[in-house]
Design a protein around this motif. Sequence first.
Motif, PDB file in Angstrom:
ATOM      1  N   SER A  81       0.589  16.913  13.312  1.00  0.00           N
ATOM      2  CA  SER A  81      -0.279  17.080  12.145  1.00  0.00           C
ATOM      3  C   SER A  81       0.522  16.695  10.903  1.00  0.00           C
ATOM      4  O   SER A  81       1.676  17.084  10.754  1.00  0.00           O
ATOM      5  CB  SER A  81      -0.798  18.510  12.047  1.00  0.00           C
ATOM      6  OG  SER A  81       0.260  19.413  11.881  1.00  0.00           O
ATOM      7  N   TYR A  82      -0.116  15.931  10.044  1.00  0.00           N
ATOM      8  CA  TYR A  82       0.562  15.431   8.850  1.00  0.00           C
ATOM      9  C   TYR A  82       0.655  16.511   7.785  1.00  0.00           C
ATOM     10  O   TYR A  82      -0.214  17.364   7.669  1.00  0.00           O
ATOM     11  CB  TYR A  82      -0.146  14.188   8.316  1.00  0.00           C
ATOM     12  CG  TYR A  82       0.218  12.947   9.089  1.00  0.00           C
ATOM     13  CD1 TYR A  82       1.220  12.111   8.632  1.00  0.00           C
ATOM     14  CD2 TYR A  82      -0.407  12.631  10.283  1.00  0.00           C
ATOM     15  CE1 TYR A  82       1.576  10.975   9.335  1.00  0.00           C
ATOM     16  CE2 TYR A  82      -0.061  11.505  10.996  1.00  0.00           C
ATOM     17  CZ  TYR A  82       0.932  10.679  10.515  1.00  0.00           C
ATOM     18  OH  TYR A  82       1.295   9.560  11.223  1.00  0.00           O
ATOM     19  N   SER A  83       1.714  16.450   6.997  1.00  0.00           N
ATOM     20  CA  SER A  83       1.975  17.474   5.992  1.00  0.00           C
ATOM     21  C   SER A  83       1.051  17.376   4.792  1.00  0.00           C
ATOM     22  O   SER A  83       0.770  18.366   4.142  1.00  0.00           O
ATOM     23  CB  SER A  83       3.429  17.413   5.533  1.00  0.00           C
ATOM     24  OG  SER A  83       3.724  16.138   5.025  1.00  0.00           O
ATOM     25  N   GLN A  97      -2.507  11.617   4.151  1.00  0.00           N
ATOM     26  CA  GLN A  97      -1.907  10.294   4.191  1.00  0.00           C
ATOM     27  C   GLN A  97      -2.834   9.366   4.963  1.00  0.00           C
ATOM     28  O   GLN A  97      -3.718   9.807   5.680  1.00  0.00           O
ATOM     29  CB  GLN A  97      -0.549  10.327   4.882  1.00  0.00           C
ATOM     30  CG  GLN A  97       0.466  11.178   4.175  1.00  0.00           C
ATOM     31  CD  GLN A  97       1.803  11.168   4.916  1.00  0.00           C
ATOM     32  OE1 GLN A  97       2.014  10.415   5.831  1.00  0.00           O
ATOM     33  NE2 GLN A  97       2.702  12.026   4.482  1.00  0.00           N
ATOM     34  N   LEU A 124      -3.700   7.510   7.986  1.00  0.00           N
ATOM     35  CA  LEU A 124      -3.292   7.624   9.380  1.00  0.00           C
ATOM     36  C   LEU A 124      -3.178   6.239  10.003  1.00  0.00           C
ATOM     37  O   LEU A 124      -3.884   5.311   9.606  1.00  0.00           O
ATOM     38  CB  LEU A 124      -4.304   8.458  10.152  1.00  0.00           C
ATOM     39  CG  LEU A 124      -4.419   9.922   9.741  1.00  0.00           C
ATOM     40  CD1 LEU A 124      -5.504  10.612  10.549  1.00  0.00           C
ATOM     41  CD2 LEU A 124      -3.106  10.646   9.927  1.00  0.00           C
ATOM     42  N   ILE A 168       7.561   9.066  13.670  1.00  0.00           N
ATOM     43  CA  ILE A 168       7.319  10.154  12.732  1.00  0.00           C
ATOM     44  C   ILE A 168       8.477  11.140  12.765  1.00  0.00           C
ATOM     45  O   ILE A 168       9.233  11.198  13.736  1.00  0.00           O
ATOM     46  CB  ILE A 168       6.007  10.907  13.046  1.00  0.00           C
ATOM     47  CG1 ILE A 168       6.062  11.498  14.452  1.00  0.00           C
ATOM     48  CG2 ILE A 168       4.799  10.025  12.848  1.00  0.00           C
ATOM     49  CD1 ILE A 168       4.976  12.500  14.740  1.00  0.00           C
ATOM     50  N   THR A 210       5.665  13.195   8.847  1.00  0.00           N
ATOM     51  CA  THR A 210       5.547  12.073   7.926  1.00  0.00           C
ATOM     52  C   THR A 210       5.996  10.815   8.646  1.00  0.00           C
ATOM     53  O   THR A 210       6.913  10.855   9.468  1.00  0.00           O
ATOM     54  CB  THR A 210       6.400  12.256   6.658  1.00  0.00           C
ATOM     55  OG1 THR A 210       7.744  12.494   7.045  1.00  0.00           O
ATOM     56  CG2 THR A 210       5.909  13.407   5.821  1.00  0.00           C
TER      57      THR A 210
END
Length: 124
Positions: free
Chosen positions: A85-87, A90, A92, A101, A121
Amino acid sequence: MKRRTIYVAIVLLVVAGIAGYNYMYQDHRDIQKEEAVFKGDAKGLHKLYLESPKEALLNKTVIVTGLVTALEEGGITLDDAVYASYSNAQVLPNLNERVTIKGRCIGYDELFEIVSIDQATPLD
């Protein structure tokens, strides 16, 4: 004597208050500046997580490379072995795109049989 006891009590309360404040409001970790304990592909991380003690990778920084096999809002699945899961919001990557990542390993989902990463990230 009574006055000295009151001063000591006040000093102890102030010291306890300062220590409590510093404990509660610590600086947040910056995953992007930390050294990774694992660098490799998604299937390698999955295999390592199953073979090693669970605490070995839990809450550690990892760098993972893999093929995007599933997309969700705010996250991706790499090689059907790692969910990241992205912080923050963003762009994708596309499906079937190879990505690298960096993030924090937060555990293994036994239901889906997948390693979970958060604060991810892209490094590409």
